[in-house]
Design an enzyme around this catalytic site. Structure first.
Site, mmCIF file in Angstrom:
data_model
loop_
_atom_site.group_PDB
_atom_site.id
_atom_site.type_symbol
_atom_site.label_atom_id
_atom_site.label_comp_id
_atom_site.label_asym_id
_atom_site.label_seq_id
_atom_site.Cartn_x
_atom_site.Cartn_y
_atom_site.Cartn_z
ATOM 1 C CG HIS A 1 3.438 32.602 19.886
ATOM 2 N ND1 HIS A 1 4.804 32.475 19.853
ATOM 3 C CD2 HIS A 1 3.002 31.754 20.863
ATOM 4 C CE1 HIS A 1 5.190 31.585 20.760
ATOM 5 N NE2 HIS A 1 4.120 31.146 21.390
ATOM 6 C CG HIS B 1 6.561 27.783 23.963
ATOM 7 N ND1 HIS B 1 6.075 27.553 25.219
ATOM 8 C CD2 HIS B 1 6.375 26.628 23.265
ATOM 9 C CE1 HIS B 1 5.594 26.312 25.295
ATOM 10 N NE2 HIS B 1 5.777 25.735 24.120
#
Length: 267
Positions: free
Chosen positions: A46, A85
């Site tokens: 991320h 994710h």
């Protein structure tokens, strides 16, 4: 394991680069060289280009991909992320790059990474997002591998495969939304290893992205290692020990997602 400092994060990124060096060197000696696995603090997919995000300083898979290109002259690199994710940094960093194919399966609810986000400019078609519904399990993920991942990798013809290996799609993860078992992680590892052998001289590196708990991650990683080493899966023993309960998968929604992806990418 949580990163303790910026210096720790640099060390982890450097370890990933060293693993790329080793795997490239090994592939020149023997195409049957083992798959590399960066068993270190999670790669944290991320992190953005100019800031940390979600406890993520650097995205080691993306760094390794660019390093493989610039230092080892490997033109085409494939990055696969199979956790629950969205790999936000990797997706954005290479969105206009035709030589780094970014393929992500992730939960459809609450995350970005849509079907129609396929890259821009010269990179159009080199990004594949496959958002899957809650309840996605072994049947869906194995179909996704056979029907989406395999043909995409074969068409792209990478010089190296890098895997962001996250295990939070396991059925025991309360936040992942998927219900995969350790047996599917064995199957994914075995299939990716074969693709690397067939297409890019065995050059393949996995980067740990974490998971729901140390126990689940350790068993899932062990299943990946068994696949790499040609050993039989022990997933059934694990699932029985932990009495993993599985719900029916939303088959119709999953089929729709697969067909939509095929349509968008002409698979």
């Amino acid at each position: 394991m949580m990163m303790q400092s910026y210096e720790d994060s640099l060390a982890v990124a450097g370890a990933g680069i060293s693993l790329v060096d080793f795997m490239v060197a090994a592939s020149k000696i023997d195409e049957k060289s083992p798959v590399g696995f960066a068993l270190m603090p999670p790669a944290r997919h991320h992190a953005l280009l100019d800031e940390s995000k979600g406890w993520c300083y650097f995205e080691n898979a993306g760094i390794a991909a660019r390093y493989a290109q610039r230092v080892h002259g490997l033109k085409r690199v494939l990055i696969i992320d199979f956790d629950a994710h969205f790999m936000s940094y990797t997706n954005h960093a290479f969105y206009d790059d035709p030589d780094i194919f970014v393929l992500s399966t992730h939960k459809s609810v609450g995350y970005h990474g849509k079907f129609n986000e396929t890259g821009s400019g010269l990179g159009e078609g080199a990004t594949l997002n496959l958002p899957l519904p809650d309840g996605t399990g072994d049947i869906a993920m194995r179909n996704v591998f056979d029907e989406i991942i395999v043909p995409c990798v074969q068409r792209f013809k990478p010089d190296m495969i890098i895997v962001s290996a996250g295990y939070d799609g396991h059925a025991t993860d309360p936040t992942g939304g998927f219900q995969l078992t350790t047996g599917t992680y064995f199957t994914l590892a075995l299939g990716i290893k074969q693709l690397a052998k067939d297409l890019c001289g065995g050059r393949c590196v996995f980067f740990l992205e974490g998971g729901p708990s140390k126990g689940i991650v350790s068993f899932s990683v062990a299943e990946s290692f068994r696949a790499f080493l040609g050993e039989p899966s022990m997933a059934d023993e694990f699932e029985k020990k932990y009495a993993v309960f599985l719900h029916d998968e939303p088959i119709n929604k999953i089929k729709e997602a697969i067909q939509r992806t095929k349509s968008v990418h002409s698979i």
